[in-house]
Every structure is written in structure tokens, then in C-alpha cells.
Design a protein around this motif. Structure first.
Motif, PDB file in Angstrom:
ATOM      1  N   TYR A   1       0.709  -1.133  -0.284  1.00 20.60           N
ATOM      2  CA  TYR A   1       0.009   0.203   0.142  1.00 20.60           C
ATOM      3  C   TYR A   1       0.282   1.691  -0.162  1.00 20.60           C
ATOM      4  CZ  TYR A   1      -3.506   3.617   2.000  1.00 20.60           C
ATOM      5  OH  TYR A   1      -3.993   4.814   2.018  1.00 20.60           O
TER       6      TYR A   1
ATOM      7  N   GLU B   1      -6.567   4.581  -4.647  1.00 16.60           N
ATOM      8  CA  GLU B   1      -5.354   4.026  -3.025  1.00 16.60           C
ATOM      9  C   GLU B   1      -4.502   3.994  -4.321  1.00 16.60           C
ATOM     10  OE1 GLU B   1      -7.059   2.469   0.828  1.00 16.60           O
ATOM     11  OE2 GLU B   1      -6.908   1.034  -1.007  1.00 16.60           O
TER      12      GLU B   1
ATOM     13  N   ASN C   1     -11.420  10.231   6.879  1.00 20.74           N
ATOM     14  CA  ASN C   1     -11.076   9.470   7.415  1.00 20.74           C
ATOM     15  C   ASN C   1     -12.849   9.416   6.305  1.00 20.74           C
ATOM     16  OD1 ASN C   1     -10.458   6.812   7.552  1.00 20.74           O
ATOM     17  ND2 ASN C   1     -10.247   7.392   9.860  1.00 20.74           N
TER      18      ASN C   1
ATOM     19  N   HIS D   1     -13.749  -3.285   2.348  1.00 26.32           N
ATOM     20  CA  HIS D   1     -12.511  -3.348   2.370  1.00 26.32           C
ATOM     21  C   HIS D   1     -12.734  -3.953   0.431  1.00 26.32           C
ATOM     22  CE1 HIS D   1     -10.280  -1.883   5.004  1.00 26.32           C
ATOM     23  NE2 HIS D   1     -11.141  -3.096   6.177  1.00 26.32           N
TER      24      HIS D   1
ATOM     25  N   ARG E   1     -11.770   1.030  -3.667  1.00 26.36           N
ATOM     26  CA  ARG E   1     -11.787   0.009  -2.484  1.00 26.36           C
ATOM     27  C   ARG E   1     -11.989   0.773  -1.722  1.00 26.36           C
ATOM     28  NH1 ARG E   1      -9.372  -0.827   2.250  1.00 26.36           N
ATOM     29  NH2 ARG E   1      -8.428   0.946   2.351  1.00 26.36           N
ATOM     30  N   ASN E   2     -13.493   0.122  -1.613  1.00 24.80           N
ATOM     31  CA  ASN E   2     -14.576   0.360  -0.387  1.00 24.80           C
ATOM     32  C   ASN E   2     -13.499   0.630   1.135  1.00 24.80           C
ATOM     33  OD1 ASN E   2     -16.569   0.913   2.028  1.00 24.80           O
ATOM     34  ND2 ASN E   2     -17.413   0.788   0.103  1.00 24.80           N
ATOM     35  N   VAL E   3     -13.467   1.412   1.938  1.00 25.82           N
ATOM     36  CA  VAL E   3     -12.554   1.466   3.118  1.00 25.82           C
ATOM     37  C   VAL E   3     -13.634   0.828   4.238  1.00 25.82           C
ATOM     38  CG1 VAL E   3     -11.100   3.081   2.259  1.00 25.82           C
ATOM     39  CG2 VAL E   3     -13.442   4.045   3.922  1.00 25.82           C
ATOM     40  N   SER E   4     -15.128   0.575   4.402  1.00 28.95           N
ATOM     41  CA  SER E   4     -15.188  -0.075   4.989  1.00 28.95           C
ATOM     42  C   SER E   4     -15.120  -1.704   5.058  1.00 28.95           C
ATOM     43  CB  SER E   4     -16.680   0.552   5.382  1.00 28.95           C
ATOM     44  OG  SER E   4     -17.087   2.092   5.833  1.00 28.95           O
TER      45      SER E   4
END
Length: 86
Positions: free
Chosen positions: A18, A53, A46, A74, A69-72
Motif C-alpha cells: 500500500y 489508492e 477519514n 474492503h 476500494r471501499n474502506v468500510s
């Protein structure tokens, strides 16, 4: 989590490294002051939802990818070569 490398196909995320958000932050001027630099270095939005990303495929082809990507959850929604991203 699996990331779909456009060159190698879907791979486990452990093959990738990452690199951070794909959107650059506005860097303060060198003489902007301590508060401006503190905000730049330590405060980030956030929000939940999709985020673009940068990832590098270090254990594979070495390509740089722009991954949405959906950060909640993944969930990886898309991955394209960074050079092809608009």
C-alpha cells in the motif's frame, strides 16, 4: 482481500504494498508555520466509502496500480495501471 492486477490477474493483497491515497494533498509552503505543517502531517479526512489508492505489486510484476476500494467493507471495485488512470 484480493486485488485484480491488470497484468497478473487476481492476487492476494500480501503480494502488494500500500502506497497511500491516490489524491495528493496540498503541501504547505516551507514557512507556513507549525500549525499548517501539523495539519498536513497528521490530520486526514477519514470518511467511509470508496477511496482511490495507490498499490505496488511488489511480489509480482512490479506494476503500480490505482485501486478503488471501499474502506468500510474492503471490497475492491476496480484496479487499473496507475499510468492509465485519469
Amino acid at each position: 482481500m484480493r486485488i485484480p492486477c491488470p497484468i497478473c490477474g487476481a492476487r492476494d493483497r500480501r503480494e502488494f504494498y500500500y502506497q497511500g491515497a491516490a489524491v495528493a494533498l496540498a503541501r504547505p509552503a516551507p514557512d507556513a508555520g507549525e500549525a499548517a505543517w501539523d495539519d498536513y502531517l497528521h490530520l486526514r479526512e477519514n470518511s467511509a466509502g470508496d477511496l482511490d489508492e495507490l498499490w505496488s505489486h511488489d511480489a509480482g510484476c512490479g506494476a503500480w496500480l490505482r485501486v478503488t476500494r471501499n474502506v468500510s467493507s474492503h471490497e475492491v471495485k476496480a484496479a487499473v495501471l496507475a499510468r492509465d488512470a485519469s
